[in-house]
Design an enzyme around this catalytic site. Structure first.
Site: not given
Ligand code: NAP
Length: 276
Positions: A162, A175
């Site tokens: 991120s 975070y």
């Molecule tokens: N969205 C943003 O603005 C953003 C920006 C920069 C970086 N990121 C990074 O991108 C990545 C994906 O995030 P996203 O935006 O796609 O968010 P998201 O839609 O909330 O997806 C998060 C994913 O992580 C899984 N997860 C969370 N905790 C878990 C656990 N304890 N065990 C197994 N799986 C787990 C969730 O699985 P379940 O739903 O099945 O629990 C879900 O598939 C993350 O690493 C986040 O830090 C996001």
């Protein structure tokens, strides 16, 4: 492309966009197989859908079984529901991947959680979970699959970081620190495996339009920049992994902030204080 039939994919994020460029590894591209964490939602889900469009066989990892079923139906992939914060889950995931996929050409570590609010108000349970999911789980999973990749002399690792990890964002202290750890991990690992056929790509997204903000309990409130679609992040990060790039910023202009941060920290801090 294989002739294997696959179910129709209805998601816009699943356009066939993966470039066929060659990288510093003999691992095939598009990959024959991929292990994707965070595949039940957001960026990981979009990556799984795009990979499936290229006939990549995917193992989908997450906790939400219903969401995983939906992605499995759309990709023709297998799903493995597990909590990656639990000690030992990475070994179970890696074993299942070998059972289902055989050799893993690509590992995508997208599972992650957010946390917002004053650091002093963060509970120790939430902090431990944050570090377990965002830092330990990708490290453990890489450790579990890396020996086989190195033995074969080919493989690709794609870590979802991120911009917060590169810049340090107020209101997201835990975070930011967890994602900064991932940057250090990616840099050190890349240097260590260089020349051994395994590439390490780090993606640094800005705000992405996924359930991430709702799930962390604090909506995205900035008027600018606008959150970008997860399909765009998936497209850019997969293309970067295909080329074997060290890192990719999405959107690309965000790397400017990191350059100012690195070259002139006092100026960066002043700007960050003004603009947040
Ligand atoms: N969205 C943003 O603005 C953003 C920006 C920069 C970086 N990121 C990074 O991108 C990545 C994906 O995030 P996203 O935006 O796609 O968010 P998201 O839609 O909330 O997806 C998060 C994913 O992580 C899984 N997860 C969370 N905790 C878990 C656990 N304890 N065990 C197994 N799986 C787990 C969730 O699985 P379940 O739903 O099945 O629990 C879900 O598939 C993350 O690493 C986040 O830090 C996001």
């Amino acid at each position: 492309m294989s002739t294997r039939s696959r179910p129709a994919v209805q998601d816009r994020a699943s356009r066939p966009v993966i470039s066929r460029a060659r990288a510093a590894t003999s691992a095939p591209w598009p990959p024959r197989t991929a292990l994707v964490t965070g595949a039940s939602s957001g960026i990981g889900r979009a990556a799984a859908l795009q990979l499936a469009h290229e006939d990549t066989r995917v193992l989908l990892v997450g906790r939400n079984g219903v969401a995983l079923d939906e992605v499995a139906a759309a990709t023709g992939g297998h799903r493995f529901a597990t909590d990656l914060a639990v000690v030992g889950s990475e070994n179970a995931v890696a074993s299942r991947a070998v059972e289902i996929l055989g050799d893993i050409d690509l590992l995508v570590c997208s599972a992650g959680v957010g946390a917002a609010g004053p650091f002093e108000a963060m509970s120790s349970t939430a902090l431990r979970n944050l570090v377990a999911v965002n830092v330990l789980s990708p490290m453990m999973l890489v450790r579990a699959v890396l020996p086989a990749m190195l033995e074969r002399g080919e493989g690709r690792i794609l870590l979802v970081g991120s911009v917060a990890g590169a810049l340090g964002v107020r209101g997201e202290v835990g975070y930011s620190a967890s994602k900064a750890a991932l940057i250090g991990f990616a840099d050190a690992l890349r240097a260590e495996v260089a020349g051994r056929g395994v590439t390490v790509t780090l993606v640094l997204p800005g705000a992405v339009d996924t359930p991430f903000f709702r799930r962390r309990g604090a909506p995205y409130v900035r008027r600018w920049p606008k959150p970008i679609p997860p399909g765009l992040v998936a497209e850019r990060m997969l293309a970067a992994a295909g080329r074997g790039d060290a890192e990719v910023w999405v959107p690309g202009w965000m790397s400017l902030a990191a350059r100012v941060h690195g070259a002139a920290p006092p100026i960066y801090r002043r700007l960050a204080n003004v603009f947040g």
